[in-house]
Design a protein around this motif. Structure first.
Motif, PDB file in Angstrom:
ATOM      1  N   SER A  31      -5.534   5.883  -0.379  1.00  0.00           N
ATOM      2  CA  SER A  31      -4.876   4.592  -0.177  1.00  0.00           C
ATOM      3  C   SER A  31      -4.873   3.836  -1.494  1.00  0.00           C
ATOM      4  CB  SER A  31      -5.634   3.791   0.890  1.00  0.00           C
ATOM      5  OG  SER A  31      -5.159   2.468   0.956  1.00  0.00           O
TER       6      SER A  31
ATOM      7  N   ILE B 255      -3.049   0.571  -4.012  1.00  0.00           N
ATOM      8  CA  ILE B 255      -2.241  -0.638  -4.117  1.00  0.00           C
ATOM      9  C   ILE B 255      -1.174  -0.424  -5.185  1.00  0.00           C
ATOM     10  CG2 ILE B 255      -2.241  -3.036  -4.879  1.00  0.00           C
ATOM     11  CD1 ILE B 255      -3.319  -2.874  -2.180  1.00  0.00           C
TER      12      ILE B 255
ATOM     13  N   TYR C  88       0.833  -1.195   0.000  1.00  0.00           N
ATOM     14  CA  TYR C  88       0.000   0.000   0.000  1.00  0.00           C
ATOM     15  C   TYR C  88       0.870   1.249   0.000  1.00  0.00           C
ATOM     16  CZ  TYR C  88      -4.550  -2.142   1.066  1.00  0.00           C
ATOM     17  OH  TYR C  88      -5.722  -2.850   1.009  1.00  0.00           O
TER      18      TYR C  88
END
Length: 208
Positions: free
Chosen positions: A177, A179, A163
């Motif tokens: 947030s 990935i 993350y």
């Protein structure tokens, strides 16, 4: 961190990603090749350290440091290239700092001077240009790095997922947030194991 690394299959989405401030893109011909390779690599069994629901922005630093300690136990005495690559990355993650000057100090020890970096703005850069681009990025956003959630090493290339948390400085109440998937290819530079090629992809986290 779990006591031992668990081997399970992790299949991430391989649809077209949103590319922007911290993500790489490519031209049409190379993109198909990259996506094919990415699909193949990500469908393999990965060393899973943390599940997605175990990681938050608030516990990221603690988990990064825990991973660093565990990696030293697991790989510190190994002469295998794959283990040395893992150790290098886990140590770098543990030593990571959010401010630009501190990042620069450890980045100079990871990326070769002539490394090719495809990470910001979708264009391949030399490491010297990447340093400048990262400064521009840090002027706009505060960053926190989550721990490496899973990793696999094939030859001299490590694929890892984590993350990244970005908070725009002009909107400090909103953190995005996202990935991130990285491919880090290593080589020996002046007797030291360093990244000579980096490709970074992100899902955008709703920011882009």
């Amino acid at each position: 961190m779990t006591k031992t690394f668990k081997k399970i299959g992790l299949l991430l989405t391989t649809t077209t990603l949103v590319f922007g401030l911290v993500a790489c893109s490519s031209n049409a011909s190379s993109k198909d090749t990259n996506e094919s390779t990415r699909t193949e690599v990500l469908s393999q069994s990965h060393k899973v350290i943390y599940e997605m629901n175990e990681v938050t922005k608030d516990n990221s630093k603690e988990l990064r440091l825990n991973s660093q300690k565990e990696a030293e136990k697991l790989y510190g005495d190994s002469k295998e290239l794959s283990d040395q690559i893992k150790l290098t990355l886990f140590n770098w993650w543990g030593n990571w700092q959010p401010d630009y000057e501190s990042w620069l100090k450890i980045a100079d020890g990871l990326y070769a001077e002539n490394a090719d970096i495809t990470a910001i703005g979708g264009e391949k850069q030399k490491y010297s240009d990447y340093r400048v681009a990262m400064k521009s990025q840090r002027d706009k956003v505060d960053m926190e790095m989550g721990p490496i959630m899973n990793i696999t090493v094939d030859g001299n290339t490590a694929t890892l997922v984590y993350y990244m948390y970005l908070t725009p400085k002009d909107s400090p109440d909103k953190t995005f947030s996202m990935i991130v998937t990285e491919y880090n290819t290593f080589g020996e530079v002046d007797g030291k194991l360093m990244v000579t090629d980096l490709h970074l992809y992100t899902d955008g986290g709703g920011m882009y």
